[in-house]
Design an enzyme around this catalytic site. Structure first.
Site, PDB file in Angstrom:
ATOM      1  N   CYS A   2       0.823  -1.203   0.000  1.00 51.76           N
ATOM      2  CA  CYS A   2       0.000   0.000   0.000  1.00 51.76           C
ATOM      3  C   CYS A   2       0.864   1.261   0.000  1.00 51.76           C
ATOM      4  O   CYS A   2       1.785   1.380   0.795  1.00 51.76           O
ATOM      5  CB  CYS A   2      -0.950   0.069   1.185  1.00 51.76           C
ATOM      6  N   ARG A  27       6.392  -0.854  -4.271  1.00 52.79           N
ATOM      7  CA  ARG A  27       5.970  -1.401  -2.987  1.00 52.79           C
ATOM      8  C   ARG A  27       5.051  -2.618  -3.156  1.00 52.79           C
ATOM      9  O   ARG A  27       4.847  -3.371  -2.218  1.00 52.79           O
ATOM     10  CB  ARG A  27       5.247  -0.323  -2.168  1.00 52.79           C
ATOM     11  N   TRP A  74      -2.553  -3.052  -1.749  1.00 53.02           N
ATOM     12  CA  TRP A  74      -2.121  -4.456  -1.757  1.00 53.02           C
ATOM     13  C   TRP A  74      -3.123  -5.176  -0.882  1.00 53.02           C
ATOM     14  O   TRP A  74      -3.155  -4.980   0.328  1.00 53.02           O
ATOM     15  CB  TRP A  74      -0.706  -4.546  -1.185  1.00 53.02           C
ATOM     16  N   ASN A 100      -2.956   2.785   4.868  1.00 53.57           N
ATOM     17  CA  ASN A 100      -1.965   1.720   4.771  1.00 53.57           C
ATOM     18  C   ASN A 100      -1.889   1.068   6.146  1.00 53.57           C
ATOM     19  O   ASN A 100      -1.574   1.741   7.129  1.00 53.57           O
ATOM     20  CB  ASN A 100      -0.600   2.310   4.367  1.00 53.57           C
ATOM     21  N   GLY A 101      -2.201  -0.230   6.226  1.00 56.41           N
ATOM     22  CA  GLY A 101      -2.159  -0.906   7.522  1.00 56.41           C
ATOM     23  C   GLY A 101      -3.338  -1.848   7.654  1.00 56.41           C
ATOM     24  O   GLY A 101      -3.986  -2.201   6.662  1.00 56.41           O
ATOM     25  N   GLU A 482      19.659 -18.082  -0.135  1.00 56.77           N
ATOM     26  CA  GLU A 482      19.387 -16.778  -0.735  1.00 56.77           C
ATOM     27  C   GLU A 482      19.210 -16.904  -2.249  1.00 56.77           C
ATOM     28  O   GLU A 482      18.316 -16.303  -2.833  1.00 56.77           O
ATOM     29  CB  GLU A 482      20.519 -15.794  -0.366  1.00 56.77           C
ATOM     30  N   LYS A 486      15.830 -15.965  -4.359  1.00 60.90           N
ATOM     31  CA  LYS A 486      15.845 -15.039  -5.504  1.00 60.90           C
ATOM     32  C   LYS A 486      15.158 -15.677  -6.694  1.00 60.90           C
ATOM     33  O   LYS A 486      14.335 -15.077  -7.357  1.00 60.90           O
ATOM     34  CB  LYS A 486      17.276 -14.735  -5.904  1.00 60.90           C
ATOM     35  N   GLU A 489      11.231 -16.249  -6.184  1.00 58.65           N
ATOM     36  CA  GLU A 489      10.350 -15.080  -6.081  1.00 58.65           C
ATOM     37  C   GLU A 489      10.182 -14.350  -7.406  1.00 58.65           C
ATOM     38  O   GLU A 489       9.153 -13.740  -7.642  1.00 58.65           O
ATOM     39  CB  GLU A 489      10.802 -14.116  -4.977  1.00 58.65           C
ATOM     40  N   HIS A 505      19.433 -37.691   3.468  1.00 59.09           N
ATOM     41  CA  HIS A 505      18.416 -37.890   4.507  1.00 59.09           C
ATOM     42  C   HIS A 505      17.012 -37.619   3.978  1.00 59.09           C
ATOM     43  O   HIS A 505      16.097 -37.373   4.749  1.00 59.09           O
ATOM     44  CB  HIS A 505      18.745 -37.018   5.718  1.00 59.09           C
ATOM     45  N   LYS A 604       7.317  -4.780  -1.776  1.00 58.84           N
ATOM     46  CA  LYS A 604       8.679  -4.430  -1.381  1.00 58.84           C
ATOM     47  C   LYS A 604       8.799  -4.232   0.124  1.00 58.84           C
ATOM     48  O   LYS A 604       9.758  -4.626   0.753  1.00 58.84           O
ATOM     49  CB  LYS A 604       9.118  -3.163  -2.125  1.00 58.84           C
TER      50      LYS A 604
HETATM   51  C1  F6R Z   1      13.510 -10.944  -1.004  1.00 53.41           C
HETATM   52  C2  F6R Z   1      13.165  -9.796  -0.197  1.00 53.41           C
HETATM   53  C3  F6R Z   1      12.450 -10.034   1.094  1.00 53.41           C
HETATM   54  C4  F6R Z   1      12.919  -9.025   2.150  1.00 53.41           C
HETATM   55  C5  F6R Z   1      12.068  -9.155   3.422  1.00 53.41           C
HETATM   56  C6  F6R Z   1      12.531  -8.219   4.515  1.00 53.41           C
HETATM   57  O1  F6R Z   1      14.206 -10.560  -2.152  1.00 53.41           O
HETATM   58  O2  F6R Z   1      13.418  -8.675  -0.550  1.00 53.41           O
HETATM   59  O3  F6R Z   1      12.604 -11.337   1.527  1.00 53.41           O
HETATM   60  O4  F6R Z   1      14.262  -9.278   2.429  1.00 53.41           O
HETATM   61  O5  F6R Z   1      10.735  -8.870   3.113  1.00 53.41           O
HETATM   62  O6  F6R Z   1      12.445  -6.891   4.123  1.00 53.41           O
HETATM   63  P1  F6R Z   1      13.274  -5.754   4.852  1.00 53.41           P
HETATM   64  O7  F6R Z   1      14.711  -6.048   4.595  1.00 53.41           O
HETATM   65  O8  F6R Z   1      12.817  -4.474   4.207  1.00 53.41           O
HETATM   66  O9  F6R Z   1      12.947  -5.842   6.301  1.00 53.41           O
END
Ligand code: F6R
Length: 609
Positions: A2, A27, A74, A100-101, A482, A486, A489, A505, A604
């Site tokens: 949002c 976002r 969102w 937003n919330g 990680e 990547k 997602e 296992h 985001k």
């Molecule tokens: C993945 C990604 C998310 C953020 C997570 C935490 O690429 O960006 O997994 O790492 O949502 O977000 P922040 O770092 O803003 O607390």
């Protein structure tokens, strides 16, 4: 999640708000809308889908107003739809608001409004409740009505509210959701984040929890929850609008991957003085403080959590303090052992992640000292901490985190080395070696980025696969986690990561002809073991991509393709090995036709639970 934008001034509010909403696209959202105060009436336009959808329908209408609010939604309560999109209004449409919330007690409030006051609801959202509540309390003074409505609400909110009878005014309020106020000349703004305002102003007020704001085009008044006016210092944004543009790259994600040498260099070198000593600007932890610390928790979400895992490795190895790492959404709901001998380290790019913030508050209430590693200056996480270490990655717009991650890694290494030096747990020679190796990283990352062709070729071969595996040992397990995150997602490939030693296992049952598997083998002391693991999966038909240091060539006999990283000590390999794997995820997603910067269902900044 949002985005809110509000404008009051002499410009065309519709244009300013649409511009701001476009800058908040990153976002994550599924609908957008705008409410304008036009000739004493509130006009609302809101549609499911991209902002372009909203623009296509309203730009030709030539809407002329100097005051309005806009929103990207969102969905949380109620599916994405025109009806559920914000702004929401009261029954006669005199009040409009964006939110937003999440309002946690909205069911009880809704019932009360329906049963006691005959209110008819038009959406399934929690937000609509607020519009009717404000209406209920409105008696000619919008600020007063918002105060009273907020008094009834539980949950998280950043609100922007307008009333048709008060055309020169916007009221805003914040609790646990981000809100800033932009300061202009003959104009003022509200927004969820800085990029929305950069075209118009770099001077902002950061609004704290439980603060209310009244904006006209000529003045901004901030009040606390007891209705007393308070003074706030102007926060001057130092980066410019270009930093939030693609600058010739096809996607923000690719641009941000290529910005890593610079981000790493700034995060690192500005913290090391000419004598080679680490100077952690915002951190004031002394030897006495560290001597008191018995336990460290590192708490974060997603990619930042992975940085925390490397933080554990570095702090335990260099500073010899036990560290536990936990995802924030779990940490906040259990009863961890916390007291004034605990150091709590939060890691967050945005500094607004709801779970991380809640975990931080929990730890603070129990007496822990709070240190945060955060990218966004002035964010909630930063403001609520005792010590702040900024990552200086610059604005990260793509949903998938890349440069924030590598700068978080640099940060945890620096903090670990600093603690080790202060506690006297590291030999001078070893300390100097690690620091030298860290300083060499920007050039080495640059070298990887200049040689992206082999990674692109692998993406060509593998991009149609439906499943992917990542394996590693030691710190390479974290890189596997990680890299897997990547890939899944942004490409929607079902991908998962496991320690290579765990294959036997269970997971090895899934390996078959053509299985796409990446084996990260950068640790010298674990190299032979990784080669054996590769043989095991090859024997069952896997197509293996190896990741290794450039002088470790034996892997070529086992893997189908190898991605090499420049030689370095084992301790710092994650900062190098993740880079080609970010590129791999990127190219695969592009080849699959995915919306790389805005993957489906993701936001985001995750500002709700
Ligand atoms: C993945 C990604 C998310 C953020 C997570 C935490 O690429 O960006 O997994 O790492 O949502 O977000 P922040 O770092 O803003 O607390």
């Amino acid at each position: 999640m949002c985005g809110i934008v509000g404008y009051i001034g002499n410009k065309n509010a519709c244009e300013v708000i649409l511009n701001g909403l476009n800058k908040l696209e990153y976002r994550g959202y599924d609908s957008s809308g705008i409410a304008l105060n036009i000739d004493g009436k509130i006009e609302v336009y809101k549609y499911k889908g991209r902002i372009k959808n909203l623009e296509d329908r309203i730009l030709s209408l030539d809407l002329n107003s100097g005051c309005g609010i806009g929103h990207t939604r969102w969905a949380t309560h109620g599916a994405p739809s025109d009806r559920n999109a914000h702004p929401h209004t009261n029954m006669d449409g005199t009040i409009a608001l964006v939110h937003n919330g999440i309002i946690e007690n909205f069911v009880a409030l809704k019932e009360w409004l329906i049963n006691e006051h005959g209110v008819e609801f038009r959406s399934e959202t929690d937000t609509e409740v607020i519009a009717h509540l404000i209406d209920h309390f409105y008696n000619g003074d919008l600020l007063d009505a918002v105060y009273k409505a907020v008094g009834k609400m539980k949950g998280a909110y950043a609100l922007g509210v307008v009333h048709c009878d008060e055309p020169g005014k916007i009221i805003a309020v914040r609790k646990d959701s981000p809100l800033i106020v932009g300061i202009g000349k003959d104009e003022n703004f509200i927004a969820s984040d800085i990029p929305a305002l950069l075209k118009y102003t770099k001077d902002v007020y950061l609004i704290n929890n439980d603060e209310f704001v009244m904006l006209t085009k000529d003045e901004i008044k901030i009040f606390n929850e007891n209705r007393q006016e308070i003074k706030r210092e102007v926060f001057h944004v130092t980066w410019d609008a270009d930093a939030a543009e693609k600058e010739g790259f096809d996607h923000f994600m690719l641009k941000e991957i290529y910005e890593q040498p610079k981000g790493i260099d700034i995060t690192l070198n500005r913290r090391i003085n000419e004598k080679g000593a680490i100077n952690l600007d915002g951190i004031t932890i002394t030897k006495e403080d560290l001597d008191k610390i018995n336990r460290i928790y590192i708490v974060a979400c997603g990619t930042a959590y992975h940085a925390g895992l490397i933080g554990k490795y570095a702090i335990e190895k260099f500073a010899k303090i036990p560290v536990e790492v936990e995802v924030a959404s779990e940490f906040r709901y259990r009863e961890p052992f916390i007291d004034d001998t605990t150091l709590f380290i939060a890691i967050s790019q945005s500094g607004e992640t709801s779970d991380t913030l809640a975990a931080l508050r929990e730890a603070k209430n129990k007496g822990a000292r709070i240190l945060t590693i955060v990218n966004v200056v002035g964010s909630s996480v930063a403001r609520e901490s005792d010590d702040v270490f900024y990552t200086w990655a610059g604005p990260e717009i793509a949903v998938a985190s890349t440069k924030a991650f590598t700068t978080q890694l640099i940060s945890v290494y620096l903090i670990a080395l600093y603690m080790a030096e202060v506690r006297g747990t590291i030999e001078k020679e070893y300390y100097d070696l690690v620091l030298r190796e860290l300083k060499a990283l920007p050039d080495k990352v640059e070298k990887i980025l200049k040689n992206a062709e082999p990674v692109k070729e692998i993406a060509e071969i593998q991009h149609e696969k439906q499943h992917a595996f990542f394996i590693g040992r030691g710190v390479d397990v974290t890189v596997a986690l990680e890299a897997s995150l990547k890939l899944k997602e942004i490409s929607y490939i079902n991908s998962f990561a496991i320690p290579a030693g765990e294959l036997k296992h269970g997971p090895i049952a899934l390996i078959e002809d053509g299985t796409f598997l990446t084996a990260i083998a950068t640790q010298d002391h674990l190299y032979d073991k990784m080669l054996s693991n590769i043989q095991e999966v090859k024997a069952r038909g896997a197509y293996v991509i190896g990741v290794a240091k450039e002088s470790n060539k034996l892997i070529e006999h086992q893997a189908d393709k190898v991605i090499y990283i420049p030689d370095c000590i084992d301790e710092v390999t994650p900062i190098l090995s993740i880079v080609p794997l970010q590129l791999l995820a990127y190219y695969i997603a592009v080849m699959r036709g995915c919306d790389v910067d805005k993957p489906k269902n993701l936001a985001k900044s995750v500002t709700v639970e």
